[in-house]
Write a protein that holds these residues in place. Structure first.
Motif, short mmCIF file in Angstrom:
data_model
loop_
_atom_site.label_atom_id
_atom_site.label_comp_id
_atom_site.label_asym_id
_atom_site.label_seq_id
_atom_site.Cartn_x
_atom_site.Cartn_y
_atom_site.Cartn_z
N ALA A 103 13.92 8.32 13.15
CA ALA A 103 14.15 9.06 14.47
C ALA A 103 14.18 8.26 15.71
O ALA A 103 14.84 8.70 16.84
CB ALA A 103 12.51 9.72 14.36
N TYR A 104 13.47 7.01 15.77
CA TYR A 104 13.81 6.39 16.99
C TYR A 104 15.10 5.70 17.07
O TYR A 104 15.76 5.61 17.94
CB TYR A 104 12.74 5.15 16.97
CG TYR A 104 13.09 4.34 18.40
CD1 TYR A 104 12.64 4.84 19.37
CD2 TYR A 104 13.74 3.06 18.17
CE1 TYR A 104 12.83 4.03 20.69
CE2 TYR A 104 13.81 2.50 19.31
CZ TYR A 104 13.37 2.96 20.64
OH TYR A 104 13.60 2.17 21.83
N ASP A 155 6.59 -4.49 6.72
CA ASP A 155 7.98 -4.03 6.89
C ASP A 155 8.61 -3.87 7.92
O ASP A 155 9.95 -4.50 8.06
CB ASP A 155 7.75 -2.37 6.22
CG ASP A 155 7.27 -2.01 5.06
OD1 ASP A 155 7.62 -2.85 3.78
OD2 ASP A 155 6.18 -1.44 4.76
N ILE A 156 8.00 -3.60 9.14
CA ILE A 156 8.75 -3.74 10.46
C ILE A 156 9.29 -5.22 10.58
O ILE A 156 10.29 -5.31 11.07
CB ILE A 156 7.70 -3.46 11.51
CG1 ILE A 156 7.20 -1.88 11.54
CG2 ILE A 156 8.41 -3.57 12.75
CD1 ILE A 156 8.34 -0.97 11.61
N PHE A 157 8.31 -6.14 10.35
CA PHE A 157 8.72 -7.70 10.51
C PHE A 157 10.01 -7.92 9.82
O PHE A 157 10.88 -8.48 10.17
CB PHE A 157 7.69 -8.59 10.29
CG PHE A 157 7.97 -10.00 10.81
CD1 PHE A 157 7.79 -10.27 12.04
CD2 PHE A 157 8.50 -10.86 9.78
CE1 PHE A 157 8.38 -11.72 12.52
CE2 PHE A 157 8.83 -12.02 10.07
CZ PHE A 157 8.78 -12.48 11.51
N CYS A 158 9.79 -7.71 8.23
CA CYS A 158 10.89 -8.08 7.50
C CYS A 158 12.22 -7.20 7.58
O CYS A 158 13.45 -7.80 7.47
CB CYS A 158 10.39 -7.70 6.10
SG CYS A 158 9.10 -9.05 5.38
N ASP A 163 13.09 5.50 6.85
CA ASP A 163 11.84 5.77 7.12
C ASP A 163 11.93 6.95 8.26
O ASP A 163 12.63 6.68 9.08
CB ASP A 163 11.13 4.69 7.45
CG ASP A 163 9.54 5.38 7.71
OD1 ASP A 163 8.84 5.31 6.78
OD2 ASP A 163 9.32 5.54 8.96
N GLU A 164 11.22 8.04 8.02
CA GLU A 164 11.22 9.16 9.19
C GLU A 164 11.31 8.63 10.49
O GLU A 164 11.77 8.81 11.48
CB GLU A 164 10.59 10.31 8.81
CG GLU A 164 11.21 11.01 7.69
CD GLU A 164 10.12 12.32 7.48
OE1 GLU A 164 9.35 12.75 8.23
OE2 GLU A 164 10.35 13.06 6.31
N GLY A 209 0.78 -1.16 -0.18
CA GLY A 209 -0.02 -0.11 0.03
C GLY A 209 0.77 1.23 0.11
O GLY A 209 0.26 2.31 0.21
N GLY A 210 2.25 1.19 -0.28
CA GLY A 210 2.78 2.49 -0.36
C GLY A 210 3.17 3.29 0.91
O GLY A 210 3.38 4.31 0.92
N ALA A 211 3.13 2.39 1.91
CA ALA A 211 3.15 2.84 3.39
C ALA A 211 3.79 1.87 4.31
O ALA A 211 3.68 0.74 4.11
CB ALA A 211 1.70 3.37 3.95
#
Length: 215
Positions: free
Chosen positions: A195-196, A150-153, A190-191, A143-145
């Motif tokens: 940031a984290y 994404d977090i898991f992979c 990714d911002e 979904g382009g977001a």
């Protein structure tokens, strides 16, 4: 917010969970170590970590918690077909990790390293290459977001590239599956993730430990 409790462990478990938690500023993580686990174990639903407390709701098991956090934090699609793809990609990525499990029982040495490289080249690497190819021109899988997929992979790839598993290295991934590492670097930029990670680096200084895999 959510209070998350989990064991201080290898990057594949600790950091997968903390990366999800930490993309949102309202989550508070509580880490148990081997020395404190004995006191905490009996308070958990199944004698396991992680556990997440959301108000008076106590939630257990990694994947359900991960989905809960991602839904609450806007990292899980409302569209049912995009949501299915997120679950599909997480399951596909998680499935291939199991091929490494038998190698934990092997003695350290060249035989173990060679087998892990064979498993990565033959099963794990191709699976991730197929997964990241689904993103097309987007840095994200669905979904382009940024999503739970994404977090898991991203965290799994960071683990494989970290050197924690003898025989599997960043150099191996970069040489044979360059698009997988390119995807990982894209999520790293990714911002919210950046940031984290910047916050972690500022807090830990040179003592990054497992977090060095995310830099």
């Amino acid at each position: 917010g959510i209070n998350a409790e989990y064991m201080e462990a290898v990057v594949s478990t600790q950091s997968t969970w903390e990366a999800v938690v930490s993309t949102q500023s309202t989550w508070e993580a509580v880490v148990s170590t081997q020395s404190t686990w004995g006191k905490v174990k009996s308070t958990t639903p199944y004698g396991q970590m992680p556990v997440a407390t959301f108000g008076d709701q106590v939630c257990a098991q990694t994947m359900p918690i991960m989905r809960l956090v991602c839904k609450a934090g806007g990292l899980y699609p409302e569209d049912i077909f995009q949501a299915q793809k997120v679950d599909e990609y997480v399951a596909a990525a998680d499935e291939v990790y199991s091929v490494i499990t038998p190698t934990y029982k092997m003695a350290d040495g060249q035989e173990k390293n060679d087998l892990r490289q064979k498993l990565f080249r033959g099963t794990i690497g191709p699976r991730y290459a197929k997964l990241v190819a689904n993103r097309g021109d987007s840095p994200y899988l669905v979904g382009g977001a940024l999503s739970m997929a994404d977090i898991f992979c991203y965290c799994a790839i960071c683990d494989y590239a970290s050197g924690r598993l003898d025989g599997i290295s960043r150099e191996l991934i970069e040489k044979e599956f360059p698009d997988v590492l390119k995807y990982r670097n894209g999520i790293n930029g990714d911002e919210r993730v950046k940031a984290y990670l910047d916050k972690v680096k500022a807090a830990k200084g040179d003592a990054l430990g497992a977090w060095a895999a995310f830099q």
